[in-house]
Design a protein around this motif. Structure first.
Motif, PDB file in Angstrom:
ATOM      1  N   THR A 835       0.848  -1.198   0.000  1.00  0.00           N
ATOM      2  CA  THR A 835       0.000   0.000   0.000  1.00  0.00           C
ATOM      3  C   THR A 835       0.880   1.243   0.000  1.00  0.00           C
ATOM      4  OG1 THR A 835      -0.096  -0.143   2.403  1.00  0.00           O
ATOM      5  CG2 THR A 835      -1.963  -1.057   1.202  1.00  0.00           C
ATOM      6  N   ASN A 836       0.443   2.269  -0.710  1.00  0.00           N
ATOM      7  CA  ASN A 836       1.206   3.517  -0.821  1.00  0.00           C
ATOM      8  C   ASN A 836       0.497   4.606  -0.023  1.00  0.00           C
ATOM      9  OD1 ASN A 836       3.119   5.325  -1.622  1.00  0.00           O
ATOM     10  ND2 ASN A 836       2.750   5.094  -3.819  1.00  0.00           N
ATOM     11  N   SER A 860      -1.185  -3.301  -4.197  1.00  0.00           N
ATOM     12  CA  SER A 860      -0.204  -3.645  -5.237  1.00  0.00           C
ATOM     13  C   SER A 860       0.374  -2.398  -5.892  1.00  0.00           C
ATOM     14  CB  SER A 860      -0.839  -4.577  -6.266  1.00  0.00           C
ATOM     15  OG  SER A 860      -2.029  -4.022  -6.758  1.00  0.00           O
ATOM     16  N   GLU A 861       0.473  -1.304  -5.118  1.00  0.00           N
ATOM     17  CA  GLU A 861       1.129  -0.104  -5.627  1.00  0.00           C
ATOM     18  C   GLU A 861       2.641  -0.310  -5.598  1.00  0.00           C
ATOM     19  OE1 GLU A 861      -0.627   2.797  -6.568  1.00  0.00           O
ATOM     20  OE2 GLU A 861      -2.349   1.464  -6.360  1.00  0.00           O
ATOM     21  N   VAL A 862       3.328   0.292  -6.580  1.00  0.00           N
ATOM     22  CA  VAL A 862       4.784   0.215  -6.588  1.00  0.00           C
ATOM     23  C   VAL A 862       5.315   1.183  -5.540  1.00  0.00           C
ATOM     24  CG1 VAL A 862       6.860   0.619  -7.943  1.00  0.00           C
ATOM     25  CG2 VAL A 862       4.851  -0.415  -9.012  1.00  0.00           C
ATOM     26  N   ILE A 863       6.026   0.671  -4.543  1.00  0.00           N
ATOM     27  CA  ILE A 863       6.523   1.550  -3.481  1.00  0.00           C
ATOM     28  C   ILE A 863       8.040   1.556  -3.371  1.00  0.00           C
ATOM     29  CG2 ILE A 863       4.411   1.475  -2.098  1.00  0.00           C
ATOM     30  CD1 ILE A 863       5.738  -0.639  -0.338  1.00  0.00           C
ATOM     31  N   GLY A 864       8.707   0.724  -4.141  1.00  0.00           N
ATOM     32  CA  GLY A 864      10.164   0.745  -4.055  1.00  0.00           C
ATOM     33  C   GLY A 864      10.810  -0.069  -5.151  1.00  0.00           C
ATOM     34  N   ASP A 865      12.080   0.217  -5.385  1.00  0.00           N
ATOM     35  CA  ASP A 865      12.858  -0.473  -6.403  1.00  0.00           C
ATOM     36  C   ASP A 865      14.204  -0.838  -5.783  1.00  0.00           C
ATOM     37  OD1 ASP A 865      14.445  -1.254  -8.502  1.00  0.00           O
ATOM     38  OD2 ASP A 865      14.425   0.666  -9.539  1.00  0.00           O
ATOM     39  N   PRO A 866      14.491  -2.111  -5.626  1.00  0.00           N
ATOM     40  CA  PRO A 866      15.727  -2.488  -4.935  1.00  0.00           C
ATOM     41  C   PRO A 866      17.002  -2.270  -5.757  1.00  0.00           C
ATOM     42  CG  PRO A 866      14.554  -4.445  -5.645  1.00  0.00           C
ATOM     43  CD  PRO A 866      13.678  -3.273  -5.995  1.00  0.00           C
ATOM     44  N   ASN A 867      16.853  -1.995  -7.047  1.00  0.00           N
ATOM     45  CA  ASN A 867      18.047  -1.872  -7.895  1.00  0.00           C
ATOM     46  C   ASN A 867      18.758  -0.539  -7.662  1.00  0.00           C
ATOM     47  OD1 ASN A 867      17.703  -4.300  -9.754  1.00  0.00           O
ATOM     48  ND2 ASN A 867      15.711  -3.297  -9.882  1.00  0.00           N
ATOM     49  N   PRO A 868      20.076  -0.558  -7.490  1.00  0.00           N
ATOM     50  CA  PRO A 868      20.803   0.689  -7.291  1.00  0.00           C
ATOM     51  C   PRO A 868      20.866   1.515  -8.578  1.00  0.00           C
ATOM     52  CG  PRO A 868      22.334  -1.141  -7.431  1.00  0.00           C
ATOM     53  CD  PRO A 868      20.954  -1.728  -7.476  1.00  0.00           C
ATOM     54  N   ASP A 869      20.993   2.842  -8.438  1.00  0.00           N
ATOM     55  CA  ASP A 869      21.200   3.684  -9.615  1.00  0.00           C
ATOM     56  C   ASP A 869      22.565   3.388 -10.216  1.00  0.00           C
ATOM     57  OD1 ASP A 869      18.812   4.823  -9.006  1.00  0.00           O
ATOM     58  OD2 ASP A 869      19.687   6.495  -7.892  1.00  0.00           O
ATOM     59  N   TRP A 870      23.542   3.288  -9.353  1.00  0.00           N
ATOM     60  CA  TRP A 870      24.863   2.884  -9.816  1.00  0.00           C
ATOM     61  C   TRP A 870      25.653   2.325  -8.653  1.00  0.00           C
ATOM     62  CZ3 TRP A 870      28.742   5.633  -7.334  1.00  0.00           C
ATOM     63  CH2 TRP A 870      28.411   6.922  -6.853  1.00  0.00           C
ATOM     64  N   GLN A 974       5.584   3.887   3.981  1.00  0.00           N
ATOM     65  CA  GLN A 974       6.216   4.618   5.075  1.00  0.00           C
ATOM     66  C   GLN A 974       7.436   3.862   5.617  1.00  0.00           C
ATOM     67  OE1 GLN A 974       3.179   6.131   7.702  1.00  0.00           O
ATOM     68  NE2 GLN A 974       4.644   6.722   9.263  1.00  0.00           N
ATOM     69  N   TYR A 975       7.542   2.599   5.313  1.00  0.00           N
ATOM     70  CA  TYR A 975       8.655   1.800   5.846  1.00  0.00           C
ATOM     71  C   TYR A 975       9.627   1.336   4.763  1.00  0.00           C
ATOM     72  CZ  TYR A 975       6.678   2.585  10.295  1.00  0.00           C
ATOM     73  OH  TYR A 975       6.258   3.235  11.418  1.00  0.00           O
ATOM     74  N   ILE A 976       9.694   2.140   3.719  1.00  0.00           N
ATOM     75  CA  ILE A 976      10.702   1.942   2.660  1.00  0.00           C
ATOM     76  C   ILE A 976      11.926   2.783   3.016  1.00  0.00           C
ATOM     77  CG2 ILE A 976      11.206   2.666   0.274  1.00  0.00           C
ATOM     78  CD1 ILE A 976       9.698   0.200   0.071  1.00  0.00           C
ATOM     79  N   TYR A 977      13.102   2.191   2.857  1.00  0.00           N
ATOM     80  CA  TYR A 977      14.332   2.918   3.180  1.00  0.00           C
ATOM     81  C   TYR A 977      15.296   2.889   2.002  1.00  0.00           C
ATOM     82  CZ  TYR A 977      12.442   2.685   7.835  1.00  0.00           C
ATOM     83  OH  TYR A 977      11.609   2.821   8.908  1.00  0.00           O
TER      84      TYR A 977
END
Lengths: 1062, 479
Positions: A835-836, A860-870, A974-977
């Motif tokens: 949930t977002n 099922s909202e997208v709340i994070g992406d584990p892939n690093p930018d670089w 709220q608990y994405i870091y």
């Protein structure tokens, strides 16, 4: 005869081979470039070193020969070991490959070879866990397979070693278990001569399908002809947790869920007094008050001085960080290498002893290896390599959401009034499970732990133990048929035997249990290879390979558990089960793959190279009709620095390359034919059931297409340079066990569909700003940026959950499709859904009527992406005479994770944010009163009508009036870091004892001393209480990470190492 | 050159080897052919487990009807359906573990050319009755569900209209009942409910018919009447007729309540009795309390405050009989049938016996099932607050309240009856720390992974039923 060998720019050259022609006498230079060899007048000394032209000097009457070796044209001539062990000159390569030297790997003495690669290779994403001996995820150029294996293949002297782990599926998805590491972590770093990372499909084409995720090609040290060398290495490091990656606790309120009045009351031996709510695994209880006498957990401990007594109600003196001990790792190794005029040998032994930072954790490794080669005939050489490793672990760290992971208590469910040193004493007095979490506050006898055991009881009674024996080796022969062709036959074997035993003692909070897992794995490879090397004309050179590979593997395993508990304490055997045991889970998996391949390279004047290769595989895991698949690759390069017009001093090397390659891949074992599952029957009545996964008898091979461009440059005698690679790969027809609605009767179905794209850029650059006779400074930089997108799945499906995790979030592969235009926007692999926040039209966060942020209805909202930018690495090496200082900074920028630790831990009121004062200066835990005395928490945002939020969220207890974490059910977003970090990963200060001193000590050729440190300082991170690098090992969500539960703190280690050469 | 050719040869020949490795992709540790009855047996356990378990991850109906309350964790008594994957867990068990195995069992029976016609018909009827039972649970929990396209190769099955599905189930049930040859054999030892006694299956099928028909009494009275009248003569007539799964003392075939609540298997202290339920039982000195709950230290039965924090030791716990590993898992019992007959008389669907007769028989059956005597039952029935003529309210309230007591530990059934009869009157937690606007679910929302796995069909289904909300009433829930 003594002397010093330098490069023509004056820098000393260690490791130069010196041999006396016609004899088996030989030596190498030490770290100052000095050597000693006995030679007679008239003899010829041969000086040879990779990257330099060999030189011969006739011995005259002098006793000292100092010599300067000339650069061998340029680094482009450097010999690189490529796929199938074929040695090629660097300028012949048409693809990216980055080499790592032995020195770079071993300088800080990590016992894990893989983790020592972190930050050293552009595009290599290493993810460690902080558990002792845990698995390390090694991903090259992003995630390619949606649900399958994304781990790079390790090849050691031609023997493929899988990086897959054998942890349970539960462990892999965040549940209970232990991380037993993987066979690749058993490779002896001291035995490695060099590592070459083959990144793209063109580089790995000859290895076929299993190398679709890239190859880490390891060449081990071999003896040298006409030499004899003994090296002894001894080192010790100490490790302590980095407190910046551990929890901090609020110190104002103690045990309870019910807020200010949450005490029981009664007489437990010293009159009627408040009793702490032992049964609450939370710190949302009454405010501490040193004048208040309260019965606490130790009032039930008959052996305790506090038995039957009240104690002041105060915060614990010793928090859970005291649970972590100082780890000690010692590393002793000896290697003997040498050779005669037609033979070489090497014998090595390494002993590692690791005591982890958790109580009762130990890991011992014995690593043996032997290799030899012998020129039987002038044209025939035979060789053999064998390695044997023996790993013995006790008390591997429990991972995930489990009572065996102490961080489940320390980070999620804990009372801030519990003193860990007192818990330790309580356990050790009688080795009893004296918990802080009693089930009952009324019975003085017969009490038992409700949720949490004493953490020392868990470590000393409920530990796991394991052994892993790994034997691998090869034997082969090379026959020179003619000057332009030779034939190599090689047979290799890799056998692993695992035993894992887990236990839960009688008297623990869970059902007592004993589980054992036995596994045998073996793989054989038979390789026949013809190598051609011929000059067709004066300017056109041909290098060709024709080969075949026959691979067979067999894995058998059995996992069995006691049923319903143990009968007798301390007996860990299946026969000690209360009820008859359930049928063990057995597997027998056999795989056979045959491949033939060919490669042809044409070089023109060392200026242009063209390479074509093709491979065909036939695999048993595919249906017979589709079991053969063929894939080609083509590449070319242009070595522009060889152009007469550009031949200048400032341009040392310059090369452009381009390639295109395809790689096919087969199916996982057992994905074609349907079989029945066998649940445990009732009494004598058997059950069978349809399996959860529907197999597919029409599978065909999956395919990865890869396009790559590269530029390599070196300037000013290679004082500076950069290699830049751009790539794009797309994996199509993926063989996926995709999740389907269970209305189909299954939860997963094997299909052949989907596309994942990866594109990115890698840069490896170096500069040596200062270089004089005595002083040098070199900087190496690695940078990689990968963009990953899922472009299609199957049918109309736009999302496939890869892992559904506790707390209500999931790790997914998916894309967005515009409903009207049909345009597809790919989403990165591994996106986190949940949930977002609800936003209004102006993009402001909406606060609900309870004062908490309002969550979206959809989970099922997208709340994070584990892939690093670089990701990147920066290493500095400064040398002054015989002293060198190296440090490596490892950077990861961007990427997210979701924290179950914060989700629960803030809900139970442990973290500082849940206490203290609000913006009015009132205690947050006071009731909300809507005046200036109000407690509660005011979240910035707007109310549903768009006005500025004035509603405070209540924060009085853990029973629903909670402004943080799970009880308030806030948006998961709220608990994405942020998972970014900058770490000082490695520091090594090495001192080579001057030759003048060493030579007086007669017995030694060289002595090197070093002081080393790993993970000493996290320079920057955004996650306040955890190590952003910590994940769940190599298995979670196909290794994508993005989730923390019960995460371990980072360990700083420092120590010293001494190396003697005889 | 010749030497070279000799070396080429093995390289090329090697690749022909794989084709001879016929056994490599065969799973040598799992069966590829099994008897049909083994899948039938397994589906019975799956169905009994999902209806019996008190696991917060799956079955929270005992909380929704306020028979139990929790001590510490309040998500479930406050109707949070997303913190855990509760709807998914029920949906998945019924489709994948129950209906799918029954389907496969049916396929194998049909494919068996050696079976006698009567035996085959009996086995198919046993399978069919269990399938109809399982489908009815799905439909009455969610509303529209995939039915016609379920269990096909289509990974995106459409959802069917709940009423249409339900009517089809009733037709199928009639067809199954006519198929049974009571004198012949069916699945025998593997029939864990009746051990192959086909006469019992006739009774069970008719009792199920009575129950399913009564569900639509408010929405389609005419149809309900016909079905009830046809079924009522052949239903259960004693406690011994019940359909129950015979749990044994050994995991994993023990009662899942023991798994979650018995100290042998779990030290957790999650549940206490709810005062909403215990107080009216206390008022009637209900003899079943001793089986349902443990007394507190003071020897009384005390329920916790529903939907709020409760101290475990202060309240009555779930009774020792209930947490026995061998407690059978009831699917349908005699007491329930008599309550339905009482209602059928009140609705004018049947004329055999009076409503009071059936009501008394229902209560007596329940009390004696839980170990009290017929005399104790009589005493209980004699109280003015219990006696059918004098008890408070209309027949819906009288039957609803007593059925709620009788359906203790049958959370799912109690929830269906509460929605249907609208008694007892239950209120969601309010005041204190309870958030405003809580509402007791009258259906479960669709599983959390359907929006990504079957989005288009799900959207259509949600629109058709009036929104995918726990507050949307099903087609038969008229009041």
């Amino acid at each position: 005869m003594t002397g010093r060998v330098t490069a023509d720019d004056g820098s000393v050259l260690p490791g130069v081979n010196i041999s006396l022609k016609g004899t088996n006498r030989g030596t190498t230079t030490n770290s100052q470039g000095d050597y000693t060899i006995s030679a007679e007048t008239g003899g010829t000394l041969v000086f040879s070193f990779i990257g330099f032209q060999s030189q011969e000097v006739t011995v005259g009457s002098q006793s000292t020969i100092n010599i300067a070796l000339k650069n061998d044209v340029s680094q482009l001539q450097e010999v690189v070991v490529t796929a199938q062990g074929i040695e090629r000159k660097r300028n012949e390569l048409v693809y990216a490959a980055q080499q790592v030297t032995a020195e770079q790997i071993t300088q800080t003495r990590s016992t894990n070879l893989m983790s020592s690669l972190s930050g050293k290779v552009a595009g290599l994403d290493i993810r460690n866990t902080n558990s002792m001996g845990g698995s390390t995820s090694t991903v090259i150029r992003g995630y390619k397979s949606i649900t399958g294996n994304n781990q790079a293949l390790y090849v050691i002297d031609g023997v493929p070693v899988s990086n897959a782990n054998n942890n349970t599926a539960t462990q892999a998805s965040g549940g209970a278990g232990a991380d037993y590491g993987n066979a690749a972590s058993d490779i002896n770093p001291d035995n490695v001569a060099s590592i070459n990372v083959l990144k793209g499909a063109a580089a790995t084409a000859l290895y076929g399908s299993r190398a679709a995720n890239g190859v880490i090609l390891i060449t081990t040290k071999q003896g040298k002809k006409n030499s004899f060398d003994v090296t002894v290495n001894s080192g010790v490091t100490w490790g302590q947790i980095d407190k910046s990656t551990f929890v901090k606790y609020q110190k104002e309120y103690g045990a309870g869920y019910g807020g200010a009045k949450d005490f029981y009351s009664g007489d437990l031996g010293s009159g009627v007094a408040p009793i702490a709510s032992f049964d609450s695994d939370a710190s949302f209880g009454p405010k501490f008050d040193p004048n208040l006498q309260v019965y606490q957990w130790d009032t039930f401990d008959r052996a305790s001085p506090n038995f039957g007594k009240t104690r002041p109600w105060v915060a614990a003196q010793n928090g859970p960080d005291k649970f972590y001990e100082t780890g000690v790792t010692s590393n002793q190794s000896v290697s003997i290498a040498g050779g005669g005029s037609n033979s070489t040998f090497k014998l090595g032994y390494t002993r590692n002893d690791e005591k982890g930072v958790l109580p009762n954790s130990k890991l011992g490794k014995n690593l043996f290896n032997f290799s030899a080669s012998f020129d039987i005939l002038p044209k025939l050489t035979v060789n053999a390599n064998v390695s044997y490793s023996q790993i013995k672990g006790i008390g591997r760290y429990g991972t995930g959401y489990s009572g065996k992971n102490p961080n489940q208590q320390f980070r999620q469910w804990f009372q801030t009034n519990v003193d860990l040193v007192e818990q330790k004493d309580a356990y050790f007095r009688n080795q009893q499970n004296v918990t802080w979490n009693w089930a009952n506050h009324t019975t003085a006898t017969g009490n038992y732990p409700i949720y949490s055991d004493n953490p020392y009881w868990s470590r000393y009674q409920n530990f796991s133990n394991d052994t892993r024996d790994n034997f691998f080796g090869n034997t082969g022969a090379t026959y020179k048929i003619a000057s332009w062709v030779d034939f190599t036959g090689r047979f290799s074997y890799n056998g692993t035997s695992d035993l894992q035993e887990e236990r839960v003692a009688l008297g623990s909070s869970g059902t007592s249990n004993y589980t054992r897992f036995n596994r045998l794995f073996n793989e054989t490879n038979l390789d026949l290879i013809l190598n051609f090397r011929k000059s067709i004309t004066k300017d056109v050179h041909f290098v060709g390979v024709l080969g075949s590979n026959m691979r067979r593997s067999r894995e058998t395993s059995i996992r069995a558990s006691t049923n319903g508990g143990l009968t007798v304490p301390n007996l860990y055997a299946l026969s000690n089960s209360i009820n008859p045991i359930e049928a063990p889970t057995e597997f027998e998996r056999k795989i056979g793959v045959d491949g033939i391949y060919a490669q042809a390279s044409f070089g023109f004047k060392e200026l242009i190279n063209l390479e074509l290769s093709a491979r065909q595989d036939k695999s048993t895991t595919l249906p017979k009709a589709n079991n053969t698949y063929f894939y080609p690759s083509v590449g070319a390069n242009f070595v522009f620095s060889e152009l007469p017009a550009l031949k200048a001093n400032w341009l040392t090397r310059g090369k452009l390359s381009a390639n295109y390659a395809e790689v096919g891949n087969d199916a996982p074992w057992g994905s074609i034919n349907n079989v029945y599952a066998k649940p445990t029957g009732i009494g004598s009545i058997p059950y069978f059931s349809l399996p959860d996964i529907k197999n597919n008898s029409n599978l065909k091979s999956e395919r990865t297409r890869n396009l790559e461009f590269g530029l390599e440059t070196g300037f000013l005698n290679d004082r500076l340079g950069a290699d830049i690679t751009w790539y794009r790969s797309s994996t199509i027809d993926q063989i996926l066990p995709v999740n389907v609605t269970s209305a189909t009767g299954y939860t997963q179905m094997y299909i052949n569909s989907g596309e994942v794209q990866n594109k990115g850029i890698e840069i490896a650059a170096y500069i040596t700003p200062i270089k004089t006779q005595d002083f040098s400074w070199t900087v190496n930089v690695n940078f990689a940026r990968n963009r990953n997108k899922v472009m299609s799945l199957y049918g109309d499906v736009q999302n496939v959950p890869i892992a559904s995790l506790q707390g209500g979030v999931s790790i997914n592969a998916g894309f967005l499709k515009d409903a009207t235009t049909g345009k597809i926007t790919g989403l990165p692999f591994g996106i986190i859904r949940g949930t977002n926040f609800s936003y209004n039209d102006k993009g402001e966060k909406i606060v609900g009527t309870n004062g908490m942020y309002k969550a979206t209805a959809s989970s099922s909202e997208v709340i994070g992406d584990p892939n690093p930018d670089w990701i990147g690495g920066l290493s500095n090496t400064v040398k002054y005479k015989s002293v060198s200082l190296m440090f490596l900074i490892d950077v990861r920028h961007g990427g997210d994770f979701w924290s179950l630790d914060q989700w629960y831990g803030e809900g139970t009121g442990m973290y500082p944010i849940t206490a203290g004062l609000n913006e009015l200066g009132n205690p947050k835990r006071d009731p909300v009163t809507n005046d200036s005395k109000s407690g509660g928490v005011l979240y910035p945002g707007v109310q549903a009508d768009g006005s500025v939020n004035t509603v405070r969220a209540g924060n009085t207890d853990g029973g629903g009036s909670t402004a943080y974490g799970y009880p308030a059910n806030p948006p998961r977003a709220q608990y994405i870091y942020d998972a970014s970090y900058v770490k000082l990963r490695e520091v090594a200060l090495t001192f080579g004892v001057p030759q003048s001193v060493v030579s007086k000590l007669k017995a030694f050729k060289a002595i090197d001393l070093s002081i080393i440190g790993r993970n000493l300082w996290i320079i920057h991170k955004n996650s306040e209480f955890s190590d952003p690098e910590e994940g769940l090992g190599s298995a979670i969500g196909a290794g994508a990470g993005g989730y923390q539960t019960g995460s371990y703190p980072a360990v700083r280690s420092y120590g010293f190492n001494v190396k003697f050469r005889f | 050159m010749k030497k070279l050719l000799i070396l080429f040869l093995p390289i090329l020949l090697l690749t022909a080897c794989v084709d001879s490795l016929d056994d490599y992709n065969v799973d040598t540790k799992r069966a590829s052919a099994v008897p049909a009855v083994t899948l039938f047996s397994n589906s019975l356990k799956g169905l009994a487990d999902v209806l019996t378990t008190p696991s917060v991850n799956t079955n929270n109906f005992r909380l929704y009807v306020q028979q139990w309350s929790t001590t510490t964790y309040l998500d479930e008594p406050r109707y949070n359906l997303t913190a855990r994957t509760i709807p998914l867990s029920i949906w998945r068990t019924l489709y994948r573990d129950v209906l799918s195995d029954l389907n496969e069992s049916k396929r194998l029976v049909n494919a068996d050319a050696t079976l006698l016609a009567d035996v085959k018909n009996n086995e198919l009827a046993q399978i069919e009755i269990m399938q109809i039972y399982a489908w009815s649970v799905l439909v009455n929990t969610f509303g529209n569900v995939p039915y016609t396209e379920a269990f096909s190769d289509n990974p995106l099955p459409k959802y069917d209209d709940a009423k249409t599905v339900y009517d089809d189930l009733l037709t199928r049930l009639d067809a199954a009942l006519t198929k049974i040859a009571p004198a012949s054999a069916g699945f025998a030892a593997g029939d864990l409910i009746y051990k192959g006694k086909m006469a019992s299956w006739v009774k069970f099928g008719n009792s199920l018919k009575l129950k399913l028909a009564m569900v639509i009494a408010d929405s389609d009275a005419a149809k309900a009447k016909t079905l009830v009248a046809a079924a009522s003569a052949n239903v259960f007539t004693a406690n011994a007729d019940k359909a129950a799964f015979p749990y044994i003392g050994t995991p994993p075939n023990y009662n899942p309540i023991a798994q979650n609540l018995n100290i042998i298997y779990s030290t957790r202290q999650d549940y206490v009795a709810a005062s909403t339920f215990v107080n009216p039982m206390n008022e009637l000195s209900d003899p079943r309390r001793a089986s349902f709950f443990t007394p507190t230290a003071a020897g009384t039965y005390v329920g916790g405050n529903y939907g709020f924090l409760n101290t475990y030791s202060s309240f009555s716990h779930v009774g020792t009989k209930i947490i026995e590993p061998t407690l059978e898992g009831l699917l349908l019992d005699y007491s329930e049938v008599e309550f339905l007959l009482a209602e059928a008389v009140e609705r004018g669907f049947i004329t055999t016996g009076t409503a009071a007769d059936h009501y008394n028989k229902a209560i007596t059956a329940s009390i004696t099932y839980w170990g009290s005597t017929a005399a104790e039952a009589a005493t209980y029935l004699a109280q003015p607050k219990v006696a059918y003529t004098t008890a408070t309210g209309d027949w819906k309230q009288k039957i609803g309240t007593q059925k709620w007591f009788a359906l203790y530990n049958r959370g799912y059934e109690a929830w269906v009856e509460w929605r249907r009869l609208d008694y007892p009157k239950l209120s969601p937690p309010t005041g204190g720390t309870a958030p405003a606007g809580l509402a007791i679910p009258v259906r479960l929302i669709y599983p959390n992974d359907e929006p990504t796995l079957n989005p288009v069909n799900l959207k259509a289904a949600a629109a058709a039923i009036g929104g995918d909300l726990a507050t949307v009433k099903l087609w038969w829930d008229k009041f």
